[in-house]
Write an enzyme that holds these catalytic residues in place. Sequence first.
Site, PDB file in Angstrom:
ATOM      1  N   GLU A 143       0.821  -1.222   0.000  1.00  0.00           N
ATOM      2  CA  GLU A 143       0.000   0.000   0.000  1.00  0.00           C
ATOM      3  C   GLU A 143       0.853   1.270   0.000  1.00  0.00           C
ATOM      4  OE1 GLU A 143      -4.135  -1.356   2.059  1.00  0.00           O
ATOM      5  OE2 GLU A 143      -2.530  -0.942   3.475  1.00  0.00           O
ATOM      6  N   GLU A 217      -6.768  -7.523  -1.235  1.00  0.00           N
ATOM      7  CA  GLU A 217      -7.357  -7.558   0.102  1.00  0.00           C
ATOM      8  C   GLU A 217      -8.841  -7.277  -0.032  1.00  0.00           C
ATOM      9  OE1 GLU A 217      -5.508  -5.108   3.084  1.00  0.00           O
ATOM     10  OE2 GLU A 217      -3.483  -5.801   2.576  1.00  0.00           O
TER      11      GLU A 217
END
Length: 579
Positions: A143, A217
């Site tokens: 991320e 995710e």
Amino acid sequence: MPFRIFGGSMHYFRVPREYWEDRMLKMKACGLNTLTTYVPWNLHEQERGKFDFSQNLDLEAFLSLAAKNGLWVILRPGPYICSEWDLGGLPSWLLQDPEMQLRTTYKGFTEAVDAYFDHLMPVVVPLQYKKGGPIIAVQVENEYGSYAKDPNYMSYVKMALLNRGIVELLMTSDNKNGLSFGLVEGALATVNFQKLEPGLLKYLDTVQRGQPKMVMEYWTGWFDNWGGPHYVFDADEMVNTVATILKLGASINLYMFHGGTNFGFMNGALEADEYKSDVTSYDYDAVLTEAGDYTSKFFKLRQLFSMIIGQPLPLPPMIESKASYGAILLHQYISLWDVLPSLLQPIKSEFPINMENLQLNDSSGQSYGYVLYETVIFGGGHLHSRDHVRDRAQVFVNTMYVGELDYNSVELSLPEGQGFRQLRLLVENRGRVNYGLALNEQRKGLIGDVFLNKTPLRNFKIYSLEMKPGFMKSLRHTAGWSAVPDYFVGPAFFRGRLWIEHQPQDTFLKLQGWEKGVVFVNGQNLGRYWKIGPQETLYLPGPWLWKGNNEIVIFEERTAGRIIQSVDIPYLGRTQYVD
């Protein structure tokens, strides 16, 4: 050949090793073909230059077990992993450098990453698919689009992987807002979310045309903070979204399939409007519970996946039964003040020193737990922290509790008194922030001066209370343990005994009547409890118990109960649906 990833996240470091295979078999029974795990740098290199890949950190054994059970692996080695884990998995000793710039190409950071990867990659490289192993993809950092402080950083991490022999598919993963900032050439971009916004997967296509689509995710639940509710995410809504993602032709990874536990002091924290530390449980309202039991999400997903796969799935393994061992009496205690002279050598310093810069652990500093700062004062008056307490300090004059300092309370009145007295600040690191832009500011303890009547305090004795296994062992043999009186105010250590007749089973410890502290069973740190909730029980895995006598030690900061309950059902708190 077309290949669709049905993945699930499970972290070896959050699950007792004895249960790894059980959780993998449950993945297979749900219809998954891929296991995804992070690698926590701060556990593998707790002290700079000392690497640990043994016991519960035996990554090679974990990945080989996945292969044995017919699971592919997507490895997310970091160096930063977020994961609601202390400092996002980065070792705290990096913060000894006052100029440190984490997750950038700052020399002090890349040199440490290079040394770590030099040890990690020889474990990983032979287990890649092209070498006959289970690893089919490796994530480049984590991320980064939400951090994006250095345009050269992602290329650096990518080359660090390639130069050490990674040959499988590279990936990045980001939420929608970070997607375009987290890209690196040569890596497949994937996306993270819980609610599928219209057009989100199309947007992923515009970022990289003609590539396979993957949701790295898909958040099956959410994590909890101390003082908040226990979050749950509706099972039907979750399954409907998973079905839609699959209809759109994407691969998926469920984060989490099985959350597990933030054992010890390893929980992370949030810093949005205010600092909030994460609870010990990482149940996450995931597909399997914290103790590995099935939820309705499991059976609904199993039904969906078996329809898509079009062939029968293996039968789900039997559930381990849980034990209720009843009430455990804590019959002895020793005050923290009595422990200090016999067990701990203080560091003497004119100025307060933050936890990470204490000369301990082979110059790697102190990472977790508590630090006690002692100094001598004359008279009382106005104590002001100038917001230099990280994260919470109990304040004592001699042994008398006078209040606490934290992010919201920065001043206290100290009572007047005759002559010189000891001022003591017991400071707890409640967990470093694991996500967002504040990573470089995560030093703990006293991070600057504290003032009494506008004069900075000086000449400290500093005691490190990291509560590592060696310390807990010495505590067992120290003199001074005595019967618990009817009323006692901590900080103190309490101990009791749990006798088990038969084969030990998983159980949950309920700490009703206790205020705040940490529980150790047979030397294992189960994690923190705090009466503000939401979490009210701590998970105690059966493999950590012995037939016969088991020692329970509790470090209670304030008000102790007399007993704790061993129950067979967890209670994670008042639930609130994730909106």
